[in-house]
Design a protein around this motif. Structure first.
Motif, PDB file in Angstrom:
ATOM      1  N   HIS A  24     -13.679   9.771  -5.138  1.00 55.66           N
ATOM      2  CA  HIS A  24     -12.775   9.395  -6.334  1.00 55.66           C
ATOM      3  C   HIS A  24     -12.358  10.840  -6.060  1.00 55.66           C
ATOM      4  CE1 HIS A  24     -12.219  10.387 -10.454  1.00 55.66           C
ATOM      5  NE2 HIS A  24     -11.723   9.316 -10.742  1.00 55.66           N
ATOM      6  N   MET A  25     -11.313  10.864  -6.728  1.00 53.87           N
ATOM      7  CA  MET A  25      -9.932  12.311  -6.798  1.00 53.87           C
ATOM      8  C   MET A  25      -9.512  11.278  -7.816  1.00 53.87           C
ATOM      9  SD  MET A  25      -8.740  15.275  -4.414  1.00 53.87           S
ATOM     10  CE  MET A  25      -7.515  14.542  -3.871  1.00 53.87           C
ATOM     11  N   ARG A  26      -8.679  12.748  -8.579  1.00 51.55           N
ATOM     12  CA  ARG A  26      -7.465  12.565  -8.660  1.00 51.55           C
ATOM     13  C   ARG A  26      -6.004  13.407  -8.479  1.00 51.55           C
ATOM     14  NH1 ARG A  26      -8.140  11.007 -15.520  1.00 51.55           N
ATOM     15  NH2 ARG A  26      -8.568   8.873 -15.329  1.00 51.55           N
ATOM     16  N   GLY A  27      -5.104  13.344  -8.500  1.00 50.61           N
ATOM     17  CA  GLY A  27      -4.140  14.110  -8.059  1.00 50.61           C
ATOM     18  C   GLY A  27      -4.395  14.817  -6.146  1.00 50.61           C
ATOM     19  N   THR A  28      -3.862  15.940  -6.781  1.00 50.34           N
ATOM     20  CA  THR A  28      -4.012  16.495  -5.326  1.00 50.34           C
ATOM     21  C   THR A  28      -5.242  17.810  -5.245  1.00 50.34           C
ATOM     22  OG1 THR A  28      -2.409  18.408  -5.908  1.00 50.34           O
ATOM     23  CG2 THR A  28      -1.864  16.593  -4.505  1.00 50.34           C
ATOM     24  N   PRO A  29      -5.755  18.514  -4.274  1.00 55.40           N
ATOM     25  CA  PRO A  29      -6.392  20.241  -4.380  1.00 55.40           C
ATOM     26  C   PRO A  29      -5.486  20.609  -5.169  1.00 55.40           C
ATOM     27  CG  PRO A  29      -6.708  19.242  -2.311  1.00 55.40           C
ATOM     28  CD  PRO A  29      -5.062  18.227  -2.578  1.00 55.40           C
ATOM     29  N   GLN A  30      -4.129  20.469  -5.259  1.00 57.88           N
ATOM     30  CA  GLN A  30      -3.913  21.799  -6.065  1.00 57.88           C
ATOM     31  C   GLN A  30      -3.127  21.234  -6.935  1.00 57.88           C
ATOM     32  OE1 GLN A  30      -2.248  20.292  -2.985  1.00 57.88           O
ATOM     33  NE2 GLN A  30      -3.191  22.128  -2.000  1.00 57.88           N
ATOM     34  N   THR A  31      -3.726  19.732  -7.811  1.00 59.33           N
ATOM     35  CA  THR A  31      -3.005  19.785  -9.122  1.00 59.33           C
ATOM     36  C   THR A  31      -4.627  18.906  -9.518  1.00 59.33           C
ATOM     37  OG1 THR A  31      -2.545  17.360  -8.153  1.00 59.33           O
ATOM     38  CG2 THR A  31      -0.923  19.451  -8.471  1.00 59.33           C
ATOM     39  N   MET A  32      -5.816  18.892  -9.236  1.00 60.25           N
ATOM     40  CA  MET A  32      -6.682  18.281 -10.004  1.00 60.25           C
ATOM     41  C   MET A  32      -7.531  18.803 -10.835  1.00 60.25           C
ATOM     42  SD  MET A  32      -9.687  18.078  -6.503  1.00 60.25           S
ATOM     43  CE  MET A  32     -10.176  20.258  -6.042  1.00 60.25           C
ATOM     44  N   LYS A  33      -7.250  19.980 -11.053  1.00 55.69           N
ATOM     45  CA  LYS A  33      -8.191  20.902 -12.276  1.00 55.69           C
ATOM     46  C   LYS A  33      -6.991  20.362 -13.818  1.00 55.69           C
ATOM     47  CE  LYS A  33      -7.909  25.040 -11.081  1.00 55.69           C
ATOM     48  NZ  LYS A  33      -7.701  26.965 -11.270  1.00 55.69           N
ATOM     49  N   THR A  34      -5.965  20.088 -13.679  1.00 53.62           N
ATOM     50  CA  THR A  34      -5.350  19.360 -15.115  1.00 53.62           C
ATOM     51  C   THR A  34      -6.033  17.452 -15.246  1.00 53.62           C
ATOM     52  OG1 THR A  34      -3.377  19.219 -13.625  1.00 53.62           O
ATOM     53  CG2 THR A  34      -3.761  21.299 -14.069  1.00 53.62           C
TER      54      THR A  34
END
Length: 260
Positions: free
Chosen positions: A125-135
């Motif tokens: 499970h992940m949302r977005g990309t490694p560059q955007t997931m923190k948001t």
């Protein structure tokens, strides 16, 4: 599952391998210490990691896989990638399963590729990309949202003939530290999906930031959380430190036998 990164920028320096000698030495150590799977990655998925081309990723992982398979032909290797082209090249080079941090979200050809290659698939499970997931850490109900995410993808994978599926909640991927601990505490809920659960929390920020220590000192915290993960249903531990993880598994297994 021992982590072996063919990258120069993974968050934990101890997992990086940059030469053929490094690769074989690290692989040998992990196998001797009890690793049953070696997880090879060529693209760092730490927060804000640099993007690299598909060609560069293939050039990093394929020689690594070939070297390990030549030296240790009975070893089981997973390819840590969200790109179907990399997954295909890795399996053709000898990889035995695919570990996709994006759950098929970042490459729409991934599920079909897994079905064609007929290898086990780790669905994370992940949302977005490694560059955007923190948001992307806002959830209405994080357990229900992740459960739905898994259920939808399991149905799609099985419709394509992929039945050997392993689940990974994606600790640290589009989750706050508090959410990570909440999920770990409630990990057993996901046993209802009747699929093996992999937990990858080794030396992650949920440990070293909570304790205010450098990542190099996060082994003890990792062992504690791995223990909790196993008690809550984890069947695979993805770790940097194989010896300590195996000791954890052996002690808990002994306690379980004594209880029986």
């Amino acid at each position: 599952m021992g982590i072996l990164n063919a990258t120069p920028d993974s968050f934990y320096e101890g997992s990086r391998t940059t030469t053929d000698r490094d690769v074989l030495q690290k692989a040998s150590q992990m196998l001797e210490e009890g690793a049953t799977i070696l997880d090879i990655g060529g693209y760092s998925t730490r927060p804000d990691a640099d993007t690299i081309s598909i060609e560069e990723e293939i050039n990093r992982v394929v020689p690594t896989i070939e070297s390990i398979k030549k030296e240790f032909p009975k070893s089981v290797i997973s390819i840590d990638t969200f790109r179907s082209e990399v997954a295909r090249a890795a399996v053709e080079a000898g990889a035995d399963l695919i570990n996709d941090v994006s759950g098929g979200n970042l490459d729409k050809k991934m599920f079909e590729t897994v079905a064609t290659l007929k290898v086990p698939y780790i669905l994370m499970h992940m949302r977005g990309t490694p560059q955007t997931m923190k948001t992307l850490t806002n959830y209405e109900n994080i357990i229900a949202d992740i459960m739905t995410y898994f259920q939808e993808r399991i149905i799609k994978l099985k419709s394509l003939g992929v039945n050997d599926i392993i689940l990974d909640l994606g600790f640290g991927f589009a989750k706050t530290i508090e959410q990570n601990y909440f999920l770990l505490k409630n990990l057993s809920v996901f046993e209802n999906l009747d699929l093996p659960i992999l937990v990858g929390i080794s030396r992650k920020s949920m440990i070293y930031k909570r304790l205010d220590i450098p990542v190099s000192e996060a082994l003890n915290g990792t062992t504690i959380l791995n223990t909790i993960a196993l008690q809550n249903g984890a069947k695979i531990l993805r770790v940097h430190d194989v010896k300590e993880a195996m000791q954890t598994i052996k002690i808990l297994s002994y306690l379980g036998k004594e209880k029986d």
